[in-house]
Design an enzyme around this catalytic site. Structure first.
Site, PDB file in Angstrom:
ATOM      1  N   TYR A 143       0.898  -1.152  -0.032  1.00 51.21           N
ATOM      2  CA  TYR A 143       0.085   0.060  -0.024  1.00 51.21           C
ATOM      3  C   TYR A 143       0.990   1.195   0.209  1.00 51.21           C
ATOM      4  CZ  TYR A 143      -3.418   3.535   1.490  1.00 51.21           C
ATOM      5  OH  TYR A 143      -4.319   4.570   1.637  1.00 51.21           O
ATOM      6  N   ASP A 238       9.140   2.584   0.234  1.00 53.20           N
ATOM      7  CA  ASP A 238       8.030   3.298   0.921  1.00 53.20           C
ATOM      8  C   ASP A 238       8.494   2.852   2.428  1.00 53.20           C
ATOM      9  OD1 ASP A 238       6.021   4.244   2.053  1.00 53.20           O
ATOM     10  OD2 ASP A 238       4.602   3.555   0.504  1.00 53.20           O
ATOM     11  N   LYS A 266       3.941   8.780   9.209  1.00 55.80           N
ATOM     12  CA  LYS A 266       3.637   8.128  10.500  1.00 55.80           C
ATOM     13  C   LYS A 266       4.505   8.456  11.647  1.00 55.80           C
ATOM     14  CE  LYS A 266       0.572   4.631   8.574  1.00 55.80           C
ATOM     15  NZ  LYS A 266       0.672   3.933   7.042  1.00 55.80           N
TER      16      LYS A 266
HETATM   17  C1  LIG Z   1       0.158   4.445   5.844  1.00 55.71           C
HETATM   18  C2  LIG Z   1       0.939   4.462   4.682  1.00 55.71           C
HETATM   19  C3  LIG Z   1       1.005   5.226   3.301  1.00 55.71           C
HETATM   20  C4  LIG Z   1       0.080   6.181   3.461  1.00 55.71           C
HETATM   21  O1  LIG Z   1       0.106   7.327   4.414  1.00 55.71           O
HETATM   22  P1  LIG Z   1      -1.042   8.116   4.814  1.00 55.71           P
HETATM   23  O2  LIG Z   1      -0.317   9.261   5.791  1.00 55.71           O
HETATM   24  O3  LIG Z   1      -2.082   7.418   5.259  1.00 55.71           O
HETATM   25  O4  LIG Z   1      -1.500   8.782   3.356  1.00 55.71           O
HETATM   26  C5  LIG Z   1       1.688   4.788   2.449  1.00 55.71           C
HETATM   27  N1  LIG Z   1       2.910   3.848   2.427  1.00 55.71           N
HETATM   28  C6  LIG Z   1       2.630   2.995   3.470  1.00 55.71           C
HETATM   29  C7  LIG Z   1       3.840   2.107   3.638  1.00 55.71           C
HETATM   30  C8  LIG Z   1       1.878   3.018   4.574  1.00 55.71           C
HETATM   31  O5  LIG Z   1       1.996   2.178   5.505  1.00 55.71           O
END
Ligand SMILES: *Cc1c(COP(=O)(O)O)cnc(C)c1O
Length: 430
Positions: A143, A238, A266
């Site tokens: 994701y 990511d 995060k």
């Molecule tokens: C949570 C998450 C996102 C998206 O971040 P948001 O702050 O919710 O937009 C993107 N990549 C990874 C790996 C994530 O866990």
């Protein structure tokens, strides 16, 4: 008996789509009605009906040291007295950028945004501009936020195009996103071969949190980097979830593999909305106003958010021992739950690394998204609801990682295991 949470949820559904501001919060995949949280402190969440829960969601990752840690709280209180947003540079932006650069060796320059979604969207725009190529490759089950380019389902074979995974994403966007299988280098190699000189970047969660926790097999990430180098494509980690969680320099810190670009979120905001992307200076210098690639944000680098983030990163550098302690907690829970599965003869598989953890209700080792999807989600729903009943708040989906925090002590871990035993027994009758 109507609870306040239930009545708030009813009202919420009248004015907010599905009653929530982010879909997974609605408890749709586990059944039941979501809890509204009144407050949070340390290892606990407290709902509006006054019940306390051990927090294993940690705001989906940010709360590495537990909820409302005093150093972050105090820093934000102090910052608040100086105003909330200037729309002009502030010193903390420099401090947090210097801090990130010092903590993550592959990042020479960094740009702050407001969410992980913004970070990944900007990172692929930059990769496309830098390589002068259009396509990206991602992995099924990873994701990367809700940007159009990432909401693409895999085609039925390497030669077939991906398709929009959400209404509203256009077919023309879908044709630029290719999807490989996690832990399967051959699937990536095929995509490279089928699309010569057209892949701008490969983006992945190096350790995946978003299909439930899935860990790379030895050599997998190295192999991806090799393929990227061979084909002149950028490698984007990511690390929105793994950054500052698996180590003080994220997944990169565990392996010394340096991607070209990294996305963060995060933990970097300490609970306030912050994201970031960064990498080699040569690439980052293409971002406006240094270069031609446009990316902006009215509240980016907001003084409260940078203060919370900086306080969080300072906590991490002042407490480097936190990762070993978290890993011990993770291993303790993983071993405990594996033993329970064995004792009760329940089909289950536990993936754990550091403070990330998923119990899959399946009888196979989970190494990719199709493995994860063999899980019995109805069983997970039963388990989830009983854990909640026993005062343990898990992420409300089979396909998520639990997030442990430094605020969990042995009594919390014992409580979690006790609750887990009861919840597993419930799944037997289900
Ligand atoms: C949570 C998450 C996102 C998206 O971040 P948001 O702050 O919710 O937009 C993107 N990549 C990874 C790996 C994530 O866990």
């Amino acid at each position: 008996m109507g609870s306040l949470s239930a009545s708030y949820f009813e009202r919420a559904q009248e004015v907010i789509p599905g009653g929530v501001n982010s879909p997974v919060r609605a408890f749709k995949s586990v059944g039941g009605s979501p809890l509204f949280i009144q407050s949070a402190k340390g290892a606990y969440l407290k709902d509006v009906d006054g019940k306390e829960y051990i927090d294993l969601i940690g705001s989906w990752g940010p709360m590495l040291f537990g909820q409302a840690h005093p150093s972050i709280e105090n820093a934000v209180r102090e910052a608040l007295s100086n105003g909330f947003s200037f729309g002009a540079p502030s010193y903390n932006e420099v401090l947090i950028a210097e801090k990130i650069v010092s903590m993550i060796p592959s990042i020479e320059k960094v740009r702050l945004v407001n969410s992980g979604t913004e970070a990944t969207m900007a990172a692929i725009r930059l990769a496309r501009a830098y390589t002068n190529r259009d396509k990206i490759i991602k992995f099924e089950g990873c994701y990367h936020g809700h940007g159009d380019s990432f909401l693409i389902a895999a085609g039925s074979g390497v030669a077939t195009l991906g398709t929009p995974d959400s209404p509203g994403v256009t077919v023309s966007t879908a044709k630029d996103t290719l999807t490989a299988i996690y832990n399967d280098l051959a699937s990536l190699e095929l995509l490279f071969k089928a699309n010569p000189n057209s892949i701008s970047a490969v983006i992945l969660e190096p350790v995946v949190g978003n299909m439930g926790l899935v860990i790379p097999e030895p050599g997998f990430i190295e192999g991806i980097q090799q393929l990227c180098q061979t084909h002149g494509s950028l490698l984007i980690f990511d690390e929105v979830m793994t950054g500052f969680r698996l180590s003080s320099s994220g997944y990169q810190g565990l392996t010394q593999i340096q991607p070209d670009l990294t996305t963060l979120g995060k933990i970097i905001g300490g609970g306030l909305p912050v994201g970031a992307y960064g990498g080699k200076a040569e690439i980052m210098n293409m971002i406006a106003p240094a270069g031609p690639v446009y990316q902006a944000g009215t509240l980016s680098g907001n003084p409260l958010a940078t203060t919370a983030g900086l306080a969080m990163l300072n906590l991490i550098t002042n407490h480097p021992e936190v990762y070993q302690a978290l890993n011990q907690k993770g291993e303790f829970l993983a071993e405990g739950i594996r033993q329970q599965l064995k004792d009760l003869q329940i089909d289950g598989f536990v993936n754990q690394i550091g403070s990330m953890f998923t119990l899959f209700f399946t009888n196979i080792a989970v190494k990719n998204f199709s493995d994860a999807k063999t899980s019995d989600t109805a069983k997970f729903g039963v388990y989830f609801r009983e854990m909640l009943n026993q005062g343990v708040y898990l992420p409300p989906s089979q396909f998520e990682s639990w997030f442990l925090s430094a605020a969990l002590d042995q009594s919390h871990l014992d409580h979690i295991l006790k609750a887990s035993r009861i919840a597993l027994e419930k799944t037997l009758g289900a």
